[in-house]
Design a protein around this motif. Sequence first.
Motif, PDB file in Angstrom:
ATOM      1  N   PRO A  57       0.730  -1.220  -0.033  1.00 34.93           N
ATOM      2  CA  PRO A  57       0.083   0.028   0.027  1.00 34.93           C
ATOM      3  C   PRO A  57       0.909   1.250  -0.053  1.00 34.93           C
ATOM      4  O   PRO A  57       2.029   1.296   0.408  1.00 34.93           O
ATOM      5  CB  PRO A  57      -0.870  -0.096   1.165  1.00 34.93           C
ATOM      6  CG  PRO A  57      -0.376  -1.135   2.213  1.00 34.93           C
ATOM      7  CD  PRO A  57       0.691  -2.031   1.116  1.00 34.93           C
ATOM      8  N   PRO A  58       0.202   2.350  -0.636  1.00 31.21           N
ATOM      9  CA  PRO A  58       1.105   3.734  -0.540  1.00 31.21           C
ATOM     10  C   PRO A  58       1.590   4.052   0.753  1.00 31.21           C
ATOM     11  O   PRO A  58       2.953   4.742   0.898  1.00 31.21           O
ATOM     12  CB  PRO A  58       0.175   4.644  -1.123  1.00 31.21           C
ATOM     13  CG  PRO A  58      -1.003   3.957  -1.727  1.00 31.21           C
ATOM     14  CD  PRO A  58      -1.018   2.647  -0.993  1.00 31.21           C
ATOM     15  N   GLU A  59       1.113   3.597   1.973  1.00 32.00           N
ATOM     16  CA  GLU A  59       1.715   4.348   3.165  1.00 32.00           C
ATOM     17  C   GLU A  59       2.880   3.526   3.521  1.00 32.00           C
ATOM     18  O   GLU A  59       3.597   3.992   4.523  1.00 32.00           O
ATOM     19  CB  GLU A  59       0.477   4.115   4.394  1.00 32.00           C
ATOM     20  CG  GLU A  59      -0.098   2.719   4.399  1.00 32.00           C
ATOM     21  CD  GLU A  59      -1.451   2.527   3.536  1.00 32.00           C
ATOM     22  OE1 GLU A  59      -2.167   1.512   3.699  1.00 32.00           O
ATOM     23  OE2 GLU A  59      -1.743   3.221   2.732  1.00 32.00           O
ATOM     24  N   ILE A  60       3.016   2.266   3.140  1.00 34.72           N
ATOM     25  CA  ILE A  60       4.110   1.414   3.145  1.00 34.72           C
ATOM     26  C   ILE A  60       5.361   2.044   2.261  1.00 34.72           C
ATOM     27  O   ILE A  60       6.494   2.449   2.767  1.00 34.72           O
ATOM     28  CB  ILE A  60       3.949   0.006   3.074  1.00 34.72           C
ATOM     29  CG1 ILE A  60       2.987  -0.591   4.127  1.00 34.72           C
ATOM     30  CG2 ILE A  60       5.338  -0.747   2.978  1.00 34.72           C
ATOM     31  CD1 ILE A  60       3.677  -0.369   5.540  1.00 34.72           C
ATOM     32  N   CYS A  61       4.919   2.269   1.056  1.00 27.47           N
ATOM     33  CA  CYS A  61       5.902   2.458  -0.186  1.00 27.47           C
ATOM     34  C   CYS A  61       6.474   4.175   0.375  1.00 27.47           C
ATOM     35  O   CYS A  61       7.619   4.468  -0.172  1.00 27.47           O
ATOM     36  CB  CYS A  61       5.215   2.976  -1.350  1.00 27.47           C
ATOM     37  SG  CYS A  61       4.563   1.016  -1.928  1.00 27.47           S
ATOM     38  N   THR A  62       5.778   4.865   0.967  1.00 27.69           N
ATOM     39  CA  THR A  62       6.081   6.320   1.293  1.00 27.69           C
ATOM     40  C   THR A  62       7.207   6.073   2.404  1.00 27.69           C
ATOM     41  O   THR A  62       8.113   7.006   2.737  1.00 27.69           O
ATOM     42  CB  THR A  62       5.398   7.254   1.861  1.00 27.69           C
ATOM     43  OG1 THR A  62       4.594   6.807   2.881  1.00 27.69           O
ATOM     44  CG2 THR A  62       4.309   7.444   0.606  1.00 27.69           C
ATOM     45  N   LYS A  63       7.375   5.017   3.271  1.00 24.90           N
ATOM     46  CA  LYS A  63       8.221   5.052   4.387  1.00 24.90           C
ATOM     47  C   LYS A  63       9.732   4.027   4.249  1.00 24.90           C
ATOM     48  O   LYS A  63      10.620   3.912   4.958  1.00 24.90           O
ATOM     49  CB  LYS A  63       7.441   4.058   5.472  1.00 24.90           C
ATOM     50  CG  LYS A  63       6.466   4.703   6.023  1.00 24.90           C
ATOM     51  CD  LYS A  63       5.478   4.284   6.961  1.00 24.90           C
ATOM     52  CE  LYS A  63       4.277   4.658   7.365  1.00 24.90           C
ATOM     53  NZ  LYS A  63       3.431   3.931   7.915  1.00 24.90           N
ATOM     54  N   VAL A  64       9.567   3.226   3.056  1.00 22.72           N
ATOM     55  CA  VAL A  64      10.647   2.437   2.853  1.00 22.72           C
ATOM     56  C   VAL A  64      11.294   2.682   1.191  1.00 22.72           C
ATOM     57  O   VAL A  64      10.575   3.648   0.594  1.00 22.72           O
ATOM     58  CB  VAL A  64      10.189   1.219   2.795  1.00 22.72           C
ATOM     59  CG1 VAL A  64       9.960   0.629   4.315  1.00 22.72           C
ATOM     60  CG2 VAL A  64       9.230   0.637   2.000  1.00 22.72           C
ATOM     61  N   THR A  65      12.377   2.126   0.940  1.00 23.53           N
ATOM     62  CA  THR A  65      12.638   2.161  -0.403  1.00 23.53           C
ATOM     63  C   THR A  65      12.628   0.770  -0.975  1.00 23.53           C
ATOM     64  O   THR A  65      13.421  -0.266  -0.237  1.00 23.53           O
ATOM     65  CB  THR A  65      14.093   2.522  -0.429  1.00 23.53           C
ATOM     66  OG1 THR A  65      14.337   3.819   0.141  1.00 23.53           O
ATOM     67  CG2 THR A  65      14.728   2.609  -1.773  1.00 23.53           C
TER      68      THR A  65
END
Length: 104
Positions: A57-65
């Motif tokens: 989900p986008p909320e994970i993608c914004t926190k990791v590479t």
Amino acid sequence: MLENVGEELDPALEPVLLKQTYKQQGSTVLRLGDAVIPYHEDFRMYITTKLPNPHYPPEICTKVTLINFTLSPSGLEDQLLGQVVAEERPDLERSEEPANLVQR
């Protein structure tokens, strides 16, 4: 290192992913659940999956590479072709029908 994760991450990892650190008695610490643990600025966490095409989900993608290491020779060829076209012919890259760019 966390290995073989699925498409959902445990919410308890949130402070680590966001690097929610603070100073306590002169040391950098992080609250993980009920525990306060020391945090080193050079800390890196690696998360791996065996899923062939995970959708986070986008909320994970914004926190990791995210890094995809599963490349096939044809997939790599497509990526390189896309970069060459973007550099050499940006007008073709914007084309709606990229399949017409290369004849095989």
